[in-house]
Design a protein around this motif. Structure first.
Motif, short mmCIF file in Angstrom:
data_model
loop_
_atom_site.label_atom_id
_atom_site.label_comp_id
_atom_site.label_asym_id
_atom_site.label_seq_id
_atom_site.Cartn_x
_atom_site.Cartn_y
_atom_site.Cartn_z
N PRO A 139 17.05 -3.36 -26.82
CA PRO A 139 15.85 -2.69 -26.30
C PRO A 139 15.31 -1.66 -27.29
N GLN A 140 13.98 -1.60 -27.41
CA GLN A 140 13.35 -0.71 -28.38
C GLN A 140 11.86 -0.63 -28.11
N GLY A 151 10.41 -12.84 -27.59
CA GLY A 151 11.82 -13.04 -27.86
C GLY A 151 12.16 -12.62 -29.28
N PRO A 152 13.33 -13.06 -29.77
CA PRO A 152 13.77 -12.64 -31.11
C PRO A 152 13.06 -13.43 -32.21
N VAL A 166 10.36 -3.84 -25.85
CA VAL A 166 10.72 -5.20 -26.24
C VAL A 166 12.24 -5.26 -26.38
N GLY A 167 12.79 -6.46 -26.38
CA GLY A 167 14.24 -6.63 -26.49
C GLY A 167 14.93 -6.63 -25.14
N SER A 349 15.55 1.13 -15.51
CA SER A 349 15.67 -0.09 -16.31
C SER A 349 15.48 0.26 -17.77
N ALA A 350 15.93 -0.63 -18.64
CA ALA A 350 15.76 -0.39 -20.08
C ALA A 350 14.28 -0.24 -20.42
N ASP A 351 13.42 -1.07 -19.84
CA ASP A 351 12.00 -0.99 -20.13
C ASP A 351 11.41 0.34 -19.66
#
Length: 587
Positions: A139-140, A151-152, A166-167, A349-351
């Motif tokens: 996550p970043q 995606g990646p 993203v991530g 959440s990470a987001d």
């Protein structure tokens, strides 16, 4: 002034590394210390510790009953029995001449209770696991060197992720590349991506390890690790009695854990576990230096290749102050929550957490933290004490590092969204009529005027990159290290106006190091016109890396001159057709 010559042939040299006693390690160190095969020059203490630690690792890792050989008669040559379980990768075909294994999990997903905890070695598996696709980036907040929201991947959609989350948190994976030959005991290159320790991902096309693996005859590993607040957060009361988690250095601990997996499994991929070169660029180079001084990692670092980065840490006080600001910002954005402090951060959440950081401009996380356990409280004193005296180092910088960071001084005219679009769609073989004034603000033009773009970027280059590189190499030199090499990368043959706007910019040496000139952040630079010279320069650089990771010296006959040790730097440059080498001395 650098003296220039064309490349030709000259003799190559090598240096034999001697082992040093392994320092004391804090208890509870990320699972266990690595079990290394004792070198013939090891001290009695190191030999005894090696036997004890080997027994500990064998106890910790469930036996798979698999052969140590990656290639077995009549079987898929990409079937490898790792210490965690069997995996099958990809045969990249005759044109590539490599095998690859992508998205190998080396630690449990750091989610739920494992967020802001030291990494936990991934549970073992029995069935053959397909490792043929890259794992997600961590996550970043989206930047130029972040993965796509899709995606990646690197694609035009990266621009849509700028300043957006993203991530994924389930991201602790690594990738392995090796030549598709029967050769074994190959040197291992463990590469750490850059991105200010805030962004980046191992699937960036610049880091595709196939070409480097084939031409350097090495096992090349690229790795994901937690970045930003997920990778470095030292908050009061977060450790629950675990000294490693108390350090706040989760990204560093991820790299230690990944390096341990590589150390334990190198031979399964045909590599030499006693010859691991840890390489990284930018923040990745900062992390290389941190692994060199960390008691948890330095027994596994046989050689080091830090590019455009030096030993740089932040204090626990700085990290705690940052954590407090983040918790206050989160509460201001979520006033209705019944949680506070770290409990509130864990509930997001990470987001949502990334959105808090971006909204409050808190995404520049303090890293790496000199906590006294994972990273020494005085890392430069440790560096000068001699722990890296016998580790050959090949460092590098680009001449105009600072030209990547025009946003830091508001020098760019277009928004990041428009600049990314322009560069992504730019055709270097049909450059059109762009000028520096389309990309840079008027106060920085012309670029060569007093206080213009060249001077402003040079100040950033010295303040952020070359100064700390000089300090780090000089500290190692004072420790008695006699295998220190440095290059300065001067190539600036991009089509106009990028030759003036970016030139020998930060990270543009990476496509040359990896031999990758396809679609990437730097695609604007690579034209048919400059292809002959840049390919020759890339060949020369990869040959130096091959010799360094094999023998501990970048010297090879193709250079046509001696690569003197630090403080002399080898200057690497090329015109559209020919390579030019020179030398300069840093005083």
């Amino acid at each position: 002034m650098a003296m220039m010559v064309r490349f030709s042939d000259t003799a190559c040299h090598s240096r034999t590394k001697e082992a040093v006693p392994m320092p004391a390690v804090p208890s509870g160190a990320v699972g266990r210390q690595p079990a290394r095969r004792p070198r013939t020059t090891s001290s009695p203490l190191r030999s005894i510790l090696g036997l004890v630690l080997a027994a500990a690792v064998l106890t910790a890792v469930p036996p798979t009953g698999a052969s140590a050989h990656a290639v077995q008669p009549g079987k898929d040559p990409t079937l490898v029995h790792t210490t965690l379980g069997p995996i099958v990768g990809r045969d990249e075909g005759r044109s590539s001449g490599t095998y690859s294994w992508l998205g190998i999990p080396y630690a449990e997903p750091p989610v739920g209770d494992l967020r802001w905890r030291a990494p936990k070695t991934h549970r073992s598996w029995v069935d053959v696991r397909r490792t043929q696709r890259y794992g997600s980036g961590c996550p970043q907040p989206g930047r130029f060197f972040s993965p796509s929201p899709n995606g990646p991947f690197y694609d035009l959609a990266v621009r849509d992720g700028l300043q957006q989350p993203v991530g994924e948190e389930d991201c602790l994976t690594l990738n392995v590349f090796r030549p598709s030959t029967p050769k074994r005991n190959l040197p291992v290159v463990f590469f750490i991506h850059g991105g200010s320790n805030v962004v980046g991902y191992s699937a960036d096309p610049m880091y595709d390890g196939r070409e480097l693996a084939r031409r350097a005859e090495a096992v090349v590993v690229t790795v994901n690790y937690r970045v930003g607040i997920f990778g470095w957060l030292n908050a009061e009361g977060s450790a629950a009695g675990d000294p490693l988690s108390a350090s706040g250095n989760f990204g560093t601990l991820d790299l230690v854990n990944a390096l341990r997996f590589v150390d334990q499994n190198a031979r399964k991929f045909g590599g030499d576990a006693d010859n691991i070169s840890v390489m990284g660029q930018s923040a990745g180079a900062v992390n290389v230096w941190s692994l060199l001084v960390s008691p948890l990692a330095r027994p596994m670092v046989d050689k080091a290749i830090p590019l455009s980065g030096g030993l740089s840490t932040r204090s626990v006080a700085d990290a705690r102050a940052y954590a407090d600001r983040v918790m206050q910002a989160a509460k201001s954005d979520h006033p209705s929550s019944d949680k506070n402090g770290l409990d509130l951060l864990r509930s997001l959440s990470a987001d949502d957490l990334v959105r808090v950081l971006v909204r409050h401009r808190l995404d520049a996380t303090p890293a790496v933290i000199a906590d006294g356990t994972v990273i020494p409280s005085d890392p430069y004193a440790v560096l000068e004490s001699g722990v890296g005296r016998d580790v050959p180092v090949l460092a590098g910088n680009t001449l105009e590092e600072g030209k990547l960071f025009g946003s830091a001084i508001a020098a760019h005219k277009p928004s990041d969204y428009d600049r990314f679009t322009l560069q992504y769609l730019f055709d270097p073989d049909n450059p059109g009529d762009l000028t520096p004034s389309d990309l840079l603000k008027d106060e920085y033009l012309p670029v060569d005027k007093p206080q213009g773009w060249n001077e402003a970027a040079a100040a950033l280059t010295e303040a952020v990159f070359t100064g700390i590189n000089r300090e780090s190499l000089n500290a190692l030199a004072r420790s008695g290290n006699r295998s220190l090499y440095h290059y300065r990368f001067d190539w600036n043959q991009q089509p106009a106006p990028f030759d003036q706007v970016y030139g020998a910019v930060h990270a543009i040496d990476l496509p040359f190091v990896f031999g990758n000139f396809g679609r990437s952040v730097f695609s604007y630079a690579f034209s048919q016109q400059n292809q002959p010279g840049r390919l020759r320069l890339s060949d020369l650089m990869i040959a130096s890396i091959r010799n360094f990771v094999t023998k501990g010296s970048p010297q090879h006959r193709g250079l046509g001159r001696t690569w003197d040790q630090w403080p002399t730097s080898l200057v690497l440059d090329a015109d559209d057709r020919h390579v030019h080498l020179g030398s300069t001395t840093d005083r």
